[in-house]
Design an enzyme around this catalytic site. Structure first.
Site, PDB file in Angstrom:
ATOM      1  N   LYS A 127       0.887  -1.167   0.000  1.00 38.58           N
ATOM      2  CA  LYS A 127       0.000   0.000   0.000  1.00 38.58           C
ATOM      3  C   LYS A 127       0.917   1.207   0.000  1.00 38.58           C
ATOM      4  CE  LYS A 127      -4.326  -1.516   1.529  1.00 38.58           C
ATOM      5  NZ  LYS A 127      -4.633  -1.478   2.950  1.00 38.58           N
ATOM      6  N   HIS A 130       1.943   6.877   2.418  1.00 35.59           N
ATOM      7  CA  HIS A 130       1.412   8.196   2.067  1.00 35.59           C
ATOM      8  C   HIS A 130       1.601   9.218   3.183  1.00 35.59           C
ATOM      9  CE1 HIS A 130      -2.097   7.452   4.563  1.00 35.59           C
ATOM     10  NE2 HIS A 130      -2.239   6.284   3.970  1.00 35.59           N
ATOM     11  N   HIS A 133       1.111   8.645   6.842  1.00 35.86           N
ATOM     12  CA  HIS A 133       2.066   7.868   7.638  1.00 35.86           C
ATOM     13  C   HIS A 133       3.141   8.720   8.275  1.00 35.86           C
ATOM     14  CE1 HIS A 133       0.655   4.499   4.943  1.00 35.86           C
ATOM     15  NE2 HIS A 133       0.374   4.083   6.156  1.00 35.86           N
TER      16      HIS A 133
END
Ligand code: ARG
Length: 572
Positions: A127, A130, A133
């Site tokens: 994933k 982004h 985070h």
């Protein structure tokens, strides 16, 4: 370093009847307005015992406390005893301490080498890494630095989200629509597209969800093909994460994530059974937590597969066995508050007396000026792109405002990435905030660039002073502190003096922003001093004394920046 508050409490305890030193310590205040002294002692509480008016008591104390080595003057105003420190003695104490400890100024050994685990970042593999985070990553890293500075033995864990039914989805999507070359070219971006597609298709054809569940079970059972794909997704993801960690200057001691615990579940489930915690509900095994006002926690699904919380329970037990932690800190979004409440409650019910040594440190959401993000719909801002953009924009600013640097690329990186980190650590972590480029890169606001710039300015003063600075450092004892006893110098010294306590408080509250705000205050205090007084004056004695304060300021800002995980450039 002398603890001035303690010595004052000590002195007062000899004068004031009926109160011991600790009680006095808790009553001593630091007036908001420094015209009312460096410390003040309110006497209201004494009136009852001493059967006199507070004002008379205060007057009495002020007279008895008369001047000595640590006070410049004592004033009595109404019910308060206002104490003014001997500025020269105070200043020389502060400077001596900084010069003595240098990069360790503000550190301590309160940790006594006890083990503290700090778990942070913990993204989900396959994933995007982004902008959301950034919070756990940067806050956690700073908390680690702070605990390390305080003499704890730290273990940095990245609890990767590398397990769970989403990998069933990813594998199904890859097998149906995936191309190896595409994944190799742009792994996460491509995997993300597959993941998005899976959800779109699953809306039309719900049987895909079943297929994904079965695929995950095959992964859990160690089927070759599923494990191979999973391992490949994991490796590619880690490569991408590591690029970002490298930019941020972040490392981990362990990447034991969720998959690491997949084979450590049985004893955990057995123990829960043994403690009669598990009940069956529609085929699943759950723990009823209604007694604690929490919703039930599903521990094992109908098909025998375990869940996020099961892995977290196993992880805590493993960490206790393996590291024998004093504290086990989880820096994870407040969206997971319920999860952590359930988890800690279950650990307690399982009889682990160390359950409350596990601490969830939550934080609020970050959103972008143009709306929030959602992985499912693929509208996502990659953290790596944000960091690169910060460096690029900083480069432009540096060229525009003609910043003094001997290496544009290095400085742009230190300042650009530092700006993002600083911004992240500026507010109370629990607050939601909106990421705004204008705020992040503003060189004049309460920002990273501003503090770094102040540090570089102090460094430049010291460089320009040349031999005089060396002389000052080596002959501190004979310098005349009278030259640095002005209000702005004294205020600055007080902030430098407070730094070690600020670090302690930040650790206690798991709140790096306490350090951030304090070094902004120091930078502002320094700039006031710098503008009010000429430093590189002709009078050598005066110049040398002032250089010492510049030095102490620079060192303290640098130590603060390091605790946030930032660089302190010498030139900017
Ligand atoms: N991987 C999770 C996520 O991205 C965070 C993991 C937090 N740590 C934990 N021990 N549960 O939401």
């Amino acid at each position: 370093m002398i603890n001035f508050k303690e010595s004052i409490a000590e002195k007062l305890s000899k004068i004031v009847e009926g109160l011991d030193k600790d009680e006095i310590l808790s009553m001593l205040e630091v007036p908001a307005d420094s015209k009312l002294g460096d410390y003040t002692f309110p006497c209201f509480r004494l009136a009852k015992v001493m059967r006199k008016s507070p004002a008379i008591i205060a007057k009495d104390i002020a007279e008895k406390l008369d001047d000595n080595s640590i006070f410049e003057k004592i004033e009595n105003v109404n019910a308060y005893v206002n104490m003014f420190l001997n500025r020269k003695a105070f200043m020389s104490e502060v400077i001596k301490e900084v010069a003595d400890k240098k990069d360790r100024y503000g550190s301590s050994d309160v940790g006594q080498n006890r083990t503290v685990i700090v778990e942070y970042s913990s993204p989900n593999i396959a994933k995007p890494f982004h902008i959301g985070h950034i919070r756990s990553t940067v806050i956690g890293h700073s908390i680690y630095k702070i605990y390390d500075f305080l003499g704890y033995k730290t273990v940095r864990i990245n609890h990767l989200g590398d397990y769970g039914t989403q990998f069933g989805k990813m594998i199904v999507a890859y097998k149906r629509w995936g191309k190896e070359e595409d994944v190799k070219k742009a792994p996460i971006q491509t995997l993300l597209e597959y993941y998005v597609k899976f959800h779109e298709e699953a809306e039309k054809d719900p049987s895909l969800e079943d297929e994904a569940r079965e695929t995950f079970t095959r992964l859990e059972n160690g089927e070759e093909e599923e494990v191979r794909l999973w391992q490949w997704f994991r490796d590619e993801s880690l490569k991408e994460f590591n690029r970002v960690y490298e930019m941020l200057g972040i490392e981990f001691d362990s990447y034991a994530g969720e998959s690491f615990y997949s084979d450590k579940m049985k004893p955990v489930i057995d123990k829960m059974r043994e403690k009669n915690l598990l009940i069956e509900s529609e085929g699943a095994h759950i723990v009823d937590l209604s007694e604690y006002n929490l919703s039930p926690a599903v521990i094992m699904k109908k098909d025998g597969s375990t869940l996020y919380i099961t892995r977290d329970i196993a992880a805590a037990i493993y960490r206790k066995d393996h590291y024998d932690f004093y504290k086990n800190i989880y820096v994870v979004a407040s969206q997971q508050n319920l999860h952590f409440q359930q988890w800690i409650q279950i650990l307690e019910l399982m009889g682990y007396e160390w359950a409350r040594d596990c601490v969830h440190v939550p934080f609020g959401l970050v959103s972008l000026e143009d709306g929030t993000m959602s992985t499912r719909h693929g509208r996502v801002v990659f953290l790596e792109d944000v960091l690169n953009k910060a460096v690029e924009q900083t480069k432009n600013i540096i060229l525009e405002i003609n910043v003094n640097t001997d290496n544009l690329d290095v400085t742009a990186k230190q300042v650009g990435i530092g700006a993002v980190i600083f911004n992240e650590l500026s507010n109370n972590r629990i607050k939601d905030y909106v990421f705004s480029w204008d705020k992040v890169l503003n060189f004049d606001g309460e920002t990273g660039p501003y503090v770094q710039y102040t540090h570089a300015r102090a460094a430049s003063v010291l460089r320009n002073a040349g031999d005089d600075f060396d002389y000052a450092l080596e002959n501190m004892e004979e310098l005349d502190m009278n030259y640095i006893s002005s209000d702005s110098a004294h205020e600055l010294a007080k902030m430098i003096y407070a730094f070690p306590d600020v670090v302690l408080e930040a650790a206690e509250k798991y709140e790096p922003s306490i350090v951030t705000r304090h070094i902004v205050d120091i930078a502002q205090g320094f700039n006031r001093f710098y503008h009010n007084e000429h430093i590189l004056v002709d009078d050598v004695a005066e110049k040398r004394a002032k250089l010492l304060l510049v030095y102490a300021t620079k060192q303290t800002i640098k130590n603060g920046l390091h605790l946030l995980g930032m660089e302190a450039p010498e030139r900017m």
